[in-house]
Scaffold this active site. Structure first.
Site, mmCIF file in Angstrom:
data_model
loop_
_atom_site.group_PDB
_atom_site.id
_atom_site.type_symbol
_atom_site.label_atom_id
_atom_site.label_comp_id
_atom_site.label_asym_id
_atom_site.label_seq_id
_atom_site.Cartn_x
_atom_site.Cartn_y
_atom_site.Cartn_z
ATOM 1 C CE LYS A 14 6.818 -20.274 18.549
ATOM 2 N NZ LYS A 14 6.509 -21.540 19.252
ATOM 3 N NE ARG A 89 2.863 -22.151 14.808
ATOM 4 C CZ ARG A 89 3.011 -21.266 15.797
ATOM 5 N NH1 ARG A 89 3.223 -20.015 15.557
ATOM 6 N NH2 ARG A 89 2.932 -21.678 17.041
ATOM 7 N NE ARG A 128 0.988 -19.990 26.917
ATOM 8 C CZ ARG A 128 1.577 -20.003 25.724
ATOM 9 N NH1 ARG A 128 2.537 -19.144 25.461
ATOM 10 N NH2 ARG A 128 1.225 -20.869 24.810
ATOM 11 N NE ARG A 134 -2.367 -19.176 23.898
ATOM 12 C CZ ARG A 134 -1.193 -19.179 23.278
ATOM 13 N NH1 ARG A 134 -0.280 -18.279 23.615
ATOM 14 N NH2 ARG A 134 -0.927 -20.060 22.350
ATOM 15 N NE ARG A 146 -0.824 -24.918 20.870
ATOM 16 C CZ ARG A 146 -0.590 -24.196 21.965
ATOM 17 N NH1 ARG A 146 -1.263 -24.433 23.070
ATOM 18 N NH2 ARG A 146 0.295 -23.235 21.934
HETATM 19 P P1 B4P Z 1 5.859 -18.813 25.241
HETATM 20 O O1 B4P Z 1 7.115 -18.034 25.054
HETATM 21 O O2 B4P Z 1 4.661 -18.019 25.476
HETATM 22 O O3 B4P Z 1 5.562 -19.832 24.055
HETATM 23 P P2 B4P Z 1 5.508 -19.690 22.488
HETATM 24 O O4 B4P Z 1 6.605 -20.581 21.994
HETATM 25 O O5 B4P Z 1 5.555 -18.260 22.046
HETATM 26 O O6 B4P Z 1 4.037 -20.192 22.228
HETATM 27 P P3 B4P Z 1 3.041 -20.808 21.213
HETATM 28 O O7 B4P Z 1 3.739 -21.531 20.090
HETATM 29 O O8 B4P Z 1 2.165 -21.583 22.082
HETATM 30 O O9 B4P Z 1 2.147 -19.685 20.637
HETATM 31 P P4 B4P Z 1 1.792 -18.891 19.319
HETATM 32 O O10 B4P Z 1 1.159 -17.675 19.814
HETATM 33 O O11 B4P Z 1 2.968 -18.719 18.405
HETATM 34 O O12 B4P Z 1 6.116 -19.823 26.428
HETATM 35 C C1 B4P Z 1 5.120 -20.691 26.897
HETATM 36 C C2 B4P Z 1 5.085 -20.685 28.413
HETATM 37 O O13 B4P Z 1 6.329 -21.162 28.935
HETATM 38 C C3 B4P Z 1 4.897 -19.301 29.019
HETATM 39 O O14 B4P Z 1 3.972 -19.391 30.063
HETATM 40 C C4 B4P Z 1 6.267 -18.916 29.566
HETATM 41 O O15 B4P Z 1 6.186 -18.129 30.723
HETATM 42 C C5 B4P Z 1 6.875 -20.275 29.898
HETATM 43 N N1 B4P Z 1 8.313 -20.295 29.691
HETATM 44 C C6 B4P Z 1 9.007 -19.755 28.657
HETATM 45 N N2 B4P Z 1 10.322 -19.997 28.791
HETATM 46 C C7 B4P Z 1 10.466 -20.746 29.946
HETATM 47 C C8 B4P Z 1 11.595 -21.316 30.629
HETATM 48 N N3 B4P Z 1 12.845 -21.182 30.160
HETATM 49 N N4 B4P Z 1 11.356 -22.029 31.754
HETATM 50 C C9 B4P Z 1 10.105 -22.163 32.241
HETATM 51 N N5 B4P Z 1 8.997 -21.630 31.647
HETATM 52 C C10 B4P Z 1 9.183 -20.935 30.510
HETATM 53 O O16 B4P Z 1 0.730 -19.790 18.497
HETATM 54 C C11 B4P Z 1 -0.580 -20.081 18.912
HETATM 55 C C12 B4P Z 1 -1.450 -20.632 17.778
HETATM 56 O O17 B4P Z 1 -1.648 -19.593 16.741
HETATM 57 C C13 B4P Z 1 -0.912 -21.799 16.954
HETATM 58 O O18 B4P Z 1 -1.165 -23.046 17.565
HETATM 59 C C14 B4P Z 1 -1.691 -21.625 15.609
HETATM 60 O O19 B4P Z 1 -2.992 -22.136 15.699
HETATM 61 C C15 B4P Z 1 -1.771 -20.137 15.430
HETATM 62 N N6 B4P Z 1 -0.680 -19.605 14.609
HETATM 63 C C16 B4P Z 1 0.291 -18.730 15.041
HETATM 64 N N7 B4P Z 1 1.153 -18.455 14.034
HETATM 65 C C17 B4P Z 1 0.728 -19.174 12.945
HETATM 66 C C18 B4P Z 1 1.228 -19.331 11.613
HETATM 67 N N8 B4P Z 1 2.327 -18.718 11.202
HETATM 68 N N9 B4P Z 1 0.552 -20.144 10.754
HETATM 69 C C19 B4P Z 1 -0.560 -20.770 11.149
HETATM 70 N N10 B4P Z 1 -1.086 -20.676 12.401
HETATM 71 C C20 B4P Z 1 -0.443 -19.904 13.297
#
Ligand code: B4P
Length: 190
Positions: A14, A89, A128, A134, A146
């Site tokens: 994302k 979420r 990551r 993190r 998670r």
């Molecule tokens: P990212 O792109 O960083 O992953 P994400 O889906 O954004 O992450 P996440 O769900 O963990 O985080 P968030 O901050 O929302 O990709 C992950 C890794 O994969 C990276 O290293 C990237 O380089 C690699 N990658 C990406 N695409 C790739 C591909 N095609 N091939 C290979 N590698 C690839 O949430 C974190 C925490 O915040 C939650 O657990 C929760 O506690 C809290 N939170 C956030 N929003 C909330 C909400 N609305 N309500 C309640 N809690 C919330």
């Protein structure tokens, strides 16, 4: 306005894909995860509260998250639109977002949902952790939690948007560029 919910399990890409979408479509990127992490870094009260949940792989409570999101949206004057990354979420967050957007005369245009296999998610998050520092990426047990929370509390949000005919599923396996191309195609075909 073009308002997109970018959806998917932890590590689905994302954050990675949001960066590409804001460049292409001139949207404002709102990531609740990023906002929480910047508050943790700044050692604010919100940051301390968010950390106590995030470090265990739990969701931050809806009341806190919804108020925060509303305040962030209102900071922007006449935006072209938003990418909501990691929000909503829960169904309660989705309902609150609809009511709030309606109050400012706009709505969600579509939800793009990234589908990624579980083994791949775990691989990406562990990788990551090597660079992000993190706590929620570093421990396989927290990653499992998670993903379990995603299945129980977050994945039902897809049905919420499906009922509104706004859900588009995107194959999230493959290279970052391939996935970006799929997302661009979906948005341009609206
Ligand atoms: P990212 O792109 O960083 O992953 P994400 O889906 O954004 O992450 P996440 O769900 O963990 O985080 P968030 O901050 O929302 O990709 C992950 C890794 O994969 C990276 O290293 C990237 O380089 C690699 N990658 C990406 N695409 C790739 C591909 N095609 N091939 C290979 N590698 C690839 O949430 C974190 C925490 O915040 C939650 O657990 C929760 O506690 C809290 N939170 C956030 N929003 C909330 C909400 N609305 N309500 C309640 N809690 C919330």
């Amino acid at each position: 306005m073009l308002n997109i919910v970018l959806f998917g399990p932890p590590g689905a890409g994302k954050g990675t894909q949001s960066e590409r979408l804001i460049d292409e479509f001139g949207l404002v990127h709102l990531s609740t995860g990023d906002i929480f992490r910047s508050n943790i870094k700044g050692q604010t009260e919100l940051g301390k509260l968010a950390k106590s949940y995030m470090d265990q792989g739990k969701l931050v409570p809806d009341s806190v998250t919804i108020d925060l999101l509303r305040a962030e949206v209102l900071k922007h004057n006449k935006p072209k639109g938003f990418i909501f990354d990691g929000f909503p979420r829960t169904n309660a967050q989705a309902e609150a977002l609809d009511v709030f957007l309606d109050s400012i005369d706009t709505s969600i245009t579509l939800m793009l949902s990234l589908d990624v296999e579980e083994e791949e998610l775990k691989k990406r998050l562990i990788k990551r952790a090597e660079v992000s520092g993190r706590a929620d990426d570093a421990d396989p047990k927290i990653i499992d939690n998670r993903i379990a929370v995603y299945h129980k509390e977050t994945s039902p949000v897809k049905s919420f948007y499906e009922q509104q005919r706004k859900l588009v599923s995107i194959e999230g396996m493959g290279s970052v560029d391939e996935i970006t191309a799929r997302l661009f195609t979906s948005i341009k075909s609206i």
